[in-house]
Design a protein around this motif. Structure first.
Motif, short mmCIF file in Angstrom:
data_model
loop_
_atom_site.label_atom_id
_atom_site.label_comp_id
_atom_site.label_asym_id
_atom_site.label_seq_id
_atom_site.Cartn_x
_atom_site.Cartn_y
_atom_site.Cartn_z
N THR A 191 0.83 -1.20 0.00
CA THR A 191 0.00 0.00 0.00
C THR A 191 0.86 1.25 0.00
O THR A 191 0.59 2.22 -0.73
N TYR A 192 1.91 1.26 0.81
CA TYR A 192 2.77 2.44 0.91
C TYR A 192 3.33 2.83 -0.44
O TYR A 192 3.26 4.00 -0.85
N GLY A 193 3.88 1.88 -1.17
CA GLY A 193 4.49 2.17 -2.45
C GLY A 193 3.48 2.59 -3.50
O GLY A 193 3.73 3.51 -4.29
N ARG A 194 2.32 1.93 -3.51
CA ARG A 194 1.31 2.26 -4.51
C ARG A 194 0.75 3.67 -4.30
O ARG A 194 0.51 4.41 -5.25
N VAL A 195 0.55 4.05 -3.03
CA VAL A 195 -0.07 5.34 -2.73
C VAL A 195 0.93 6.49 -2.82
O VAL A 195 0.64 7.55 -3.38
N THR A 196 2.13 6.30 -2.27
CA THR A 196 3.10 7.40 -2.23
C THR A 196 4.01 7.46 -3.45
O THR A 196 4.54 8.52 -3.77
N GLY A 197 4.22 6.32 -4.09
CA GLY A 197 5.16 6.28 -5.21
C GLY A 197 6.61 6.38 -4.77
O GLY A 197 7.50 6.56 -5.60
N ARG A 198 6.83 6.24 -3.47
CA ARG A 198 8.19 6.40 -2.94
C ARG A 198 8.77 5.06 -2.48
O ARG A 198 8.04 4.10 -2.23
N ARG A 199 10.10 5.05 -2.32
CA ARG A 199 10.78 3.93 -1.68
C ARG A 199 10.87 4.21 -0.19
O ARG A 199 10.60 5.32 0.26
N HIS A 200 11.28 3.20 0.57
CA HIS A 200 11.35 3.36 2.02
C HIS A 200 12.56 2.60 2.54
O HIS A 200 12.91 1.54 2.01
N ARG A 201 13.20 3.11 3.59
CA ARG A 201 14.33 2.41 4.19
C ARG A 201 13.81 1.35 5.15
O ARG A 201 13.07 1.65 6.08
N ILE A 202 14.16 0.11 4.89
CA ILE A 202 13.69 -1.01 5.69
C ILE A 202 14.86 -1.68 6.37
O ILE A 202 16.03 -1.47 6.01
N ARG A 203 14.54 -2.52 7.37
CA ARG A 203 15.55 -3.35 8.03
C ARG A 203 15.10 -4.80 7.90
O ARG A 203 13.92 -5.11 8.15
N ALA A 204 16.03 -5.69 7.56
CA ALA A 204 15.67 -7.08 7.29
C ALA A 204 16.61 -8.03 8.02
O ALA A 204 17.83 -7.90 7.92
N GLY A 205 16.02 -8.96 8.75
CA GLY A 205 16.77 -10.02 9.43
C GLY A 205 15.83 -11.20 9.58
O GLY A 205 15.26 -11.67 8.62
N ASN A 206 15.63 -11.66 10.81
CA ASN A 206 14.57 -12.65 11.03
C ASN A 206 13.20 -12.00 10.85
O ASN A 206 12.24 -12.64 10.45
N ALA A 207 13.11 -10.71 11.18
CA ALA A 207 11.91 -9.92 10.92
C ALA A 207 12.22 -8.90 9.84
O ALA A 207 13.38 -8.71 9.46
N VAL A 208 11.19 -8.26 9.33
CA VAL A 208 11.38 -7.15 8.41
C VAL A 208 10.63 -5.94 8.98
O VAL A 208 9.47 -6.04 9.39
N TRP A 209 11.32 -4.82 9.07
CA TRP A 209 10.72 -3.57 9.56
C TRP A 209 10.40 -2.72 8.34
O TRP A 209 11.29 -2.30 7.60
N LEU A 210 9.09 -2.53 8.12
CA LEU A 210 8.63 -1.82 6.92
C LEU A 210 7.23 -1.29 7.17
O LEU A 210 6.54 -1.73 8.09
N PRO A 211 6.75 -0.33 6.34
CA PRO A 211 5.43 0.25 6.56
C PRO A 211 4.32 -0.67 6.06
O PRO A 211 4.33 -1.12 4.92
N LEU A 212 3.35 -0.93 6.94
CA LEU A 212 2.16 -1.69 6.58
C LEU A 212 0.92 -0.80 6.73
O LEU A 212 0.91 0.11 7.56
N ALA A 213 -0.11 -1.09 5.95
CA ALA A 213 -1.30 -0.24 5.89
C ALA A 213 -2.01 -0.16 7.24
O ALA A 213 -2.02 -1.12 8.02
N LYS A 214 -2.64 0.99 7.48
CA LYS A 214 -3.43 1.18 8.70
C LYS A 214 -4.85 0.63 8.54
O LYS A 214 -5.46 0.22 9.52
N ASP A 215 -5.37 0.62 7.34
CA ASP A 215 -6.70 0.09 7.08
C ASP A 215 -6.66 -1.44 7.15
O ASP A 215 -5.77 -2.08 6.55
N PRO A 216 -7.60 -2.09 7.87
CA PRO A 216 -7.54 -3.55 8.04
C PRO A 216 -7.50 -4.33 6.73
O PRO A 216 -6.69 -5.26 6.60
N ALA A 217 -8.36 -4.01 5.77
CA ALA A 217 -8.38 -4.76 4.52
C ALA A 217 -7.08 -4.57 3.76
O ALA A 217 -6.50 -5.54 3.22
N ALA A 218 -6.57 -3.34 3.71
CA ALA A 218 -5.31 -3.07 3.02
C ALA A 218 -4.14 -3.72 3.76
O ALA A 218 -3.17 -4.18 3.15
N PHE A 219 -4.25 -3.77 5.10
CA PHE A 219 -3.21 -4.41 5.92
C PHE A 219 -3.09 -5.89 5.55
O PHE A 219 -1.98 -6.42 5.37
#
Length: 553
Positions: A177-205
């Motif tokens: 959702t973040y990429g489709r709506v903003t058109g931007r990239r985002h700085r993420i962190r990846a290991g056993n988990a991934v830290w990244l933006p997820l949608a606030k709306d339940p269906a989009a989430f």
């Protein structure tokens, strides 16, 4: 036009075993730690929200700080947490806030899940952090950060034997959702988990969770980071672990179910090299025993063969090995380390190589192994002519030194074994065992087992790195040993000379091959060439063991 408010919020996302009962996905929590534990509806999907707080008591170091400063410090605190468990068969996703990651049962967390996403979406030309560990006898761990971002080459990762644990950088999130709506990239962190933006709306989430899963399932052939996934630690619950441990248990008793060897733990390497004996305790019935001189694999397998196959792995995890300064095994010269960490084992299942190293299982892909073998085989073809002087073992600790002195009687050879050099980075080390007729740096070793070659590589690597920074160290050492010997340039050849076995690709462990490639890279940085010599030898008789004496109080 970019919206003024983002539709997403960065969170930590884990993926858990979806077949495990929900109650087992979290660690046990006390009633007074939980504020909320309730089912929630996410656009028709039942999820579970648990929130609360961990209370931390005053840290143990508080009295010390107070006694030094006279200040009264009240530092106990509360750590808020929340975790949302969302079933998306065959997985359960866990979104955590605050200290929520501390509530997850690590036994059910998919190891490296975040890395799999990062491999496919991180920009290899804009990485901010790479954390890795060397999958070799050194077990070296590093973390490199470039705040402004840099390409993959800036982090100087080894192409082989580098176990990447975490990545951070700019990622393409067009699937979310973040990429489709903003058109931007985002700085993420990846290991056993991934830290990244997820949608606030339940269906989009929910759509974002499915999109993350779809990305992880994509092929990684297009990614410059795909090598990260070629070598991975195995989850303790992987279905193949019992099969592999069965093969290891059989090999510990003498069966040929894979390649078994002795590999000194990184923390014990120096102590083991200088030890006069090794004391082994807790290795099944029969009591403690001492191995005078060099520790051999047979000393362990002879004892383990007398233990029921189903109990052997329990024995190597319970048993301990201590390097000792005296022949009787009474004077400790190092730490007590589980026997399991002194063993290396390799087995192949369905064209995939599996390695037991430092007490843990690793998976190594077929492509990785094939490329590794091809490069090492080409390297082993570079030979150095060795004088026809056989190494006849005497069973005494100074075997290697005596043989080096014997070779030094040949024209042009100079024995530097036990002559130590010193540089600011390496206060006391051997530059080489012999200096050849053309000023070759020659490192000599008896390779009783295939894994011993890794220790020879370590010795040569330290020497090469020291000479790169202190090139005059060799000239000073040679001039002291032979006043007429003048060395006015860095040697152009480094030789690994081995007795006990030949330099044959089929006799080298995968981790030893990794060490050789790493050494070759360091030698080439000196504008030198790595070469190999097979020393003629007489087989060495097996060393005895003896019951350990009662230690003096």
């Amino acid at each position: 036009m970019v919206p003024t408010s983002t539709p997403s919020q960065p969170v930590s996302l884990f993926r858990l075993d979806g077949t495990a009962p929900e109650r087992e996905l979290l660690v046990p929590l006390k009633d007074d730690q939980i504020v909320t534990d309730t089912d929630v509806d996410l656009s028709g999907t039942r999820a579970r929200l648990i929130a609360g707080r961990f209370r931390t008591e005053a840290p143990q170091w508080l009295p010390h700080a107070a006694s030094l400063t006279g200040a009264e410090l009240a530092l106990s605190s509360e750590l808020p947490f929340a975790v949302l468990l969302v079933p998306r068969p065959p997985w359960t996703y866990a979104v955590t806030w605050g200290a929520g990651h501390l509530t997850l049962n690590d036994e059910h967390v998919e190891q490296g899940f975040g890395l799999l996403f990062g491999i496919r979406r991180l920009d290899p030309f804009d990485l901010g952090l790479v954390a890795s560990a060397a999958l070799d006898t050194s077990a070296r761990a590093t973390q490199t950060s470039i705040p402004g971002g840099g390409d993959l080459s800036a982090f100087r990762l080894e192409p082989y034997g580098e176990l990447v644990n975490r990545l951070a950088g700019t990622a393409d999130l067009a699937d979310l959702t973040y990429g489709r709506v903003t058109g931007r990239r985002h700085r993420i962190r990846a290991g056993n988990a991934v830290w990244l933006p997820l949608a606030k709306d339940p269906a989009a989430f929910l759509a974002d969770l499915d999109a993350v899963g779809a990305v992880v399932d994509e092929p990684d052939a297009h990614s410059a980071l795909r090598f990260v996934a070629q070598t991975r630690p195995m989850d303790r619950h992987d279905r193949l672990v019992p099969v592999l441990e069965g093969r290891l248990a059989g090999s510990l008793g003498g069966a040929e179910d894979g390649a078994l060897g002795l590999a000194w733990p990184a923390t014990a390497m120096r102590d083991a090299e200088q030890a006069a004996s090794f004391r082994i305790t807790g290795l099944g019935p029969g009591g403690p025993f001492t191995v005078p001189g060099r520790l051999e694999l047979g000393h362990l397998t002879d004892r383990l063969a007398r233990i029921d196959v189903g109990d052997r792995l329990k024995a190597v995890r319970a048993g301990r090995i201590v390097p000792c300064a005296d022949d009787a095994g009474e004077e400790d010269a190092g730490a007590s380390i589980p026997v399991a960490r002194w063993l290396v084992f390799e087995a192949t299942i369905d064209h995939v190589r599996y390695v037991f190293h430092q007490g843990r299982w690793y998976r190594i892909g077929e492509t990785y192994v094939r490329q590794l073998r091809e490069q090492v085989a080409a390297m082993l073809a570079r030979r150095f002519a060795w004088p026809p002087i056989p190494w006849v073992p005497t069973g005494t600790p100074d075997d290697e030194h005596a043989y080096c002195r014997q070779v030094a009687e040949e024209s042009g050879f100079l024995c530097l074994d036990r002559d130590f050099a010193s540089t600011p980075l390496h206060p006391r080390f051997e530059l080489c065992d012999l200096l050849g007729p053309g000023d070759e740096l020659v490192h000599v070793k008896w390779l009783g087992r295939a894994t011993a070659a890794s220790h020879l590589c370590t010795q040569a690597l330290v020497s090469a790195e020291a000479l790169a920074h202190e090139p005059e160290a060799l000239a000073q050492l040679a001039a002291k040993a032979a006043p007429g010997r003048v060395i006015d340039r860095i040697p152009r050849t480094v030789v690994l000379a081995a007795a006990g076995r030949s330099w044959n690709i089929d006799e080298l462990f995968t981790l030893t091959q990794v060490s050789l490639l790493r050494l070759d890279r360091a030698v080439r940085a000196l504008q030198a060439t790595l070469r190999f010599a097979d020393i003629p030898y007489v087989p060495k008789p097996r060393r005895p063991t003896k019951p350990a004496r009662r230690r003096r109080s």
